[in-house]
Design an enzyme around this catalytic site. Structure first.
Site, PDB file in Angstrom:
ATOM      1  N   ASP A 104       4.042  -7.402   8.085  1.00 48.28           N
ATOM      2  CA  ASP A 104       4.997  -6.495   8.731  1.00 48.28           C
ATOM      3  C   ASP A 104       4.439  -5.825   9.985  1.00 48.28           C
ATOM      4  O   ASP A 104       4.829  -4.726  10.328  1.00 48.28           O
ATOM      5  CB  ASP A 104       5.464  -5.428   7.730  1.00 48.28           C
ATOM      6  N   LYS A 155      -6.199  10.649   6.268  1.00 47.80           N
ATOM      7  CA  LYS A 155      -5.359  11.715   6.814  1.00 47.80           C
ATOM      8  C   LYS A 155      -6.162  12.951   7.249  1.00 47.80           C
ATOM      9  O   LYS A 155      -5.941  14.058   6.742  1.00 47.80           O
ATOM     10  CB  LYS A 155      -4.319  12.126   5.767  1.00 47.80           C
ATOM     11  N   ASP A 215       3.768  -1.186  13.370  1.00 47.42           N
ATOM     12  CA  ASP A 215       3.900  -1.377  11.927  1.00 47.42           C
ATOM     13  C   ASP A 215       5.389  -1.205  11.600  1.00 47.42           C
ATOM     14  O   ASP A 215       5.933  -0.112  11.751  1.00 47.42           O
ATOM     15  CB  ASP A 215       3.046  -0.312  11.233  1.00 47.42           C
TER      16      ASP A 215
HETATM   17  P1  GTP Z   1       7.148   0.169   1.412  1.00 49.29           P
HETATM   18  O1  GTP Z   1       7.692   0.048   0.024  1.00 49.29           O
HETATM   19  O2  GTP Z   1       8.173   0.650   2.380  1.00 49.29           O
HETATM   20  O3  GTP Z   1       5.853   0.926   1.490  1.00 49.29           O
HETATM   21  O4  GTP Z   1       6.808  -1.316   1.967  1.00 49.29           O
HETATM   22  P2  GTP Z   1       5.857  -2.460   1.377  1.00 49.29           P
HETATM   23  O5  GTP Z   1       6.161  -2.670  -0.040  1.00 49.29           O
HETATM   24  O6  GTP Z   1       6.006  -3.648   2.274  1.00 49.29           O
HETATM   25  O7  GTP Z   1       4.423  -1.862   1.486  1.00 49.29           O
HETATM   26  P3  GTP Z   1       3.480  -1.780   2.757  1.00 49.29           P
HETATM   27  O8  GTP Z   1       4.260  -1.622   4.015  1.00 49.29           O
HETATM   28  O9  GTP Z   1       2.502  -0.758   2.471  1.00 49.29           O
HETATM   29  O10 GTP Z   1       2.775  -3.212   2.686  1.00 49.29           O
HETATM   30  C1  GTP Z   1       2.048  -3.755   3.759  1.00 49.29           C
HETATM   31  C2  GTP Z   1       2.066  -5.269   3.617  1.00 49.29           C
HETATM   32  O11 GTP Z   1       1.480  -5.654   2.377  1.00 49.29           O
HETATM   33  C3  GTP Z   1       3.456  -5.831   3.635  1.00 49.29           C
HETATM   34  O12 GTP Z   1       3.420  -7.035   4.376  1.00 49.29           O
HETATM   35  C4  GTP Z   1       3.771  -6.071   2.173  1.00 49.29           C
HETATM   36  O13 GTP Z   1       4.659  -7.164   1.993  1.00 49.29           O
HETATM   37  C5  GTP Z   1       2.404  -6.394   1.607  1.00 49.29           C
HETATM   38  N1  GTP Z   1       2.236  -5.966   0.205  1.00 49.29           N
HETATM   39  C6  GTP Z   1       2.226  -4.696  -0.268  1.00 49.29           C
HETATM   40  N2  GTP Z   1       1.993  -4.686  -1.588  1.00 49.29           N
HETATM   41  C7  GTP Z   1       1.853  -5.995  -1.965  1.00 49.29           C
HETATM   42  C8  GTP Z   1       1.605  -6.648  -3.219  1.00 49.29           C
HETATM   43  O14 GTP Z   1       1.465  -6.024  -4.274  1.00 49.29           O
HETATM   44  N3  GTP Z   1       1.524  -8.017  -3.201  1.00 49.29           N
HETATM   45  C9  GTP Z   1       1.665  -8.722  -2.054  1.00 49.29           C
HETATM   46  N4  GTP Z   1       1.587 -10.060  -2.136  1.00 49.29           N
HETATM   47  N5  GTP Z   1       1.917  -8.151  -0.865  1.00 49.29           N
HETATM   48  C10 GTP Z   1       2.005  -6.793  -0.818  1.00 49.29           C
END
Ligand code: GTP
Length: 343
Positions: A104, A155, A215
């Site tokens: 992302d 932070k 991001d």
């Molecule tokens: P929010 O729920 O809005 O925080 O979004 P998110 O679930 O995408 O979490 P975040 O933006 O913190 O994740 C950053 C990246 O890591 C993204 O590309 C997510 O798809 C990926 N990601 C987060 N948690 C996992 C997980 O448990 N497994 C995998 N495979 N990818 C994850």
């Protein structure tokens, strides 16, 4: 060489768009977010492992139709395993040094340069870093002149921040990093694994990226990335195929088969495929999901409308979300965690 792309998150901050779609497939100028990352992979990467979970079927379907030019493995986690757990779960596909990339992020990072940097420093782990103005929302790197990272401060108050450099979501890792990750449980790379590697090896380096970095975690950054790319490509608007525009567009992006009625005004908004915007409607800073109908003379400001919704004529909404359908059963009630902005 392999690249693991982390694309298993729920994207809760982008709901209701993510009630119906994998976050990594949300369109940016009508192209899924993840395809920008795939296009930036260097020639050294010959195998891509997509670490997926939520809405994995959609991701499989997309890549069944779109060749990524490399071997592609869709690795489905039984439950979300976190940013390190997902990497451990992909261990069988790794043959040596590998990238781990958040799906992302839209940025100008050169992964080839990152490989050279990593090699030159003899690093066990290298991470991309991005300078920010306001450090207090982020995990901030304590980095030395030569790029060595000796810790992270979460932070910090501006006066306590060791630098203005934050984790930018791309890692290049040696296989020994895998030994630090426990199998079969949710493990965070940023909170659990990186601190151990810093302590045990001292070979943890930060590669500061030049150019731009975004991001796409929130609706505000999703809107901003469109404005940024429209400016970058010098487009007034971006209009898909088979659209009929009766009204006026200002810095907006339309999917395919979109109709904009007479005297409608669309400002700084994103409209997905197959949407009808009625006569005299005003949209500002909105995201409108697929198959949506917006009745005439409605005014929407900073509103997100989920896929397949109907907005009745003469509706007035501000800073709101429209979602009247059921929420998917597996969808979490709150954010599970954000590795870039630690809790
Ligand atoms: P929010 O729920 O809005 O925080 O979004 P998110 O679930 O995408 O979490 P975040 O933006 O913190 O994740 C950053 C990246 O890591 C993204 O590309 C997510 O798809 C990926 N990601 C987060 N948690 C996992 C997980 O448990 N497994 C995998 N495979 N990818 C994850």
């Amino acid at each position: 060489m392999e690249a693991i792309i982390l694309a298993g998150g729920f994207g809760t901050r982008l709901r209701p768009l993510t009630y119906t779609r994998a976050k990594s497939l949300l369109p940016i100028l009508n192209k899924p977010m993840i395809s920008y990352l795939i296009e930036s992979l260097p020639p050294e990467v010959d195998r891509v492992v997509l670490a997926v979970n939520y809405r994995k079927g959609q991701i499989e379907e997309y890549f069944a139709d779109h060749d990524c030019g490399r071997e592609l493995i869709v690795n489905d986690e039984p439950t979300p395993l976190g940013t390190a757990g997902a990497v451990k779960f992909a261990e069988e596909y790794l043959t040596g040094r590998f990238f781990v990339l958040n799906a992302d992020i839209i940025c100008s990072l050169s992964l080839s340069e990152m490989i050279r940097f990593h090699r030159n420093h003899g690093a066990v782990a290298s991470i991309s870093l991005w300078p920010v103005e306001h450090v207090s929302e982020f995990g901030v790197a304590d980095a030395q002149q030569d790029g060595k990272i000796v810790g992270f401060v979460e932070k910090p108050r501006p006066e306590d921040a060791p630098s203005n450099l934050i984790n930018a979501g791309a890692y290049l890792l040696e296989p020994e990093v895998l030994e630090y990750i426990e199998t079969g449980r949710l493990v965070s790379m940023e909170k659990e694994i990186f601190p151990q590697i810093i302590t045990d090896t001292g070979k943890f380096y930060g590669f500061v990226l030049q150019g731009y970095w975004m991001d796409i975690g929130r609706i505000s950054s999703y809107l901003e990335v469109h404005q940024f790319l429209l400016r970058k490509h010098k487009f007034d608007n971006y209009v898909g195929e088979h659209c009929k525009v009766g009204g006026h567009l200002h810095h907006s992006c339309l999917g395919n088969h979109v109709t904009i009625g007479k005297n409608a005004q669309v400002h700084s908004s994103i409209i997905y495929d197959n949407v009808h915007v009625g006569e005299g409607v005003t949209l500002s800073d909105c995201v409108i999901g697929e198959n949506v109908r917006i009745g005439q003379a409605s005014t929407l400001k900073k509103v997100v409308v989920g896929d397949n919704e109907i907005v009745h004529a003469q509706t007035s909404l501000e800073q709101d979300v429209q979602w009247t359908q059921s929420i998917p059963k597996e969808y979490p009630k709150k954010q599970i965690g954000n590795p870039l902005q630690s809790s």
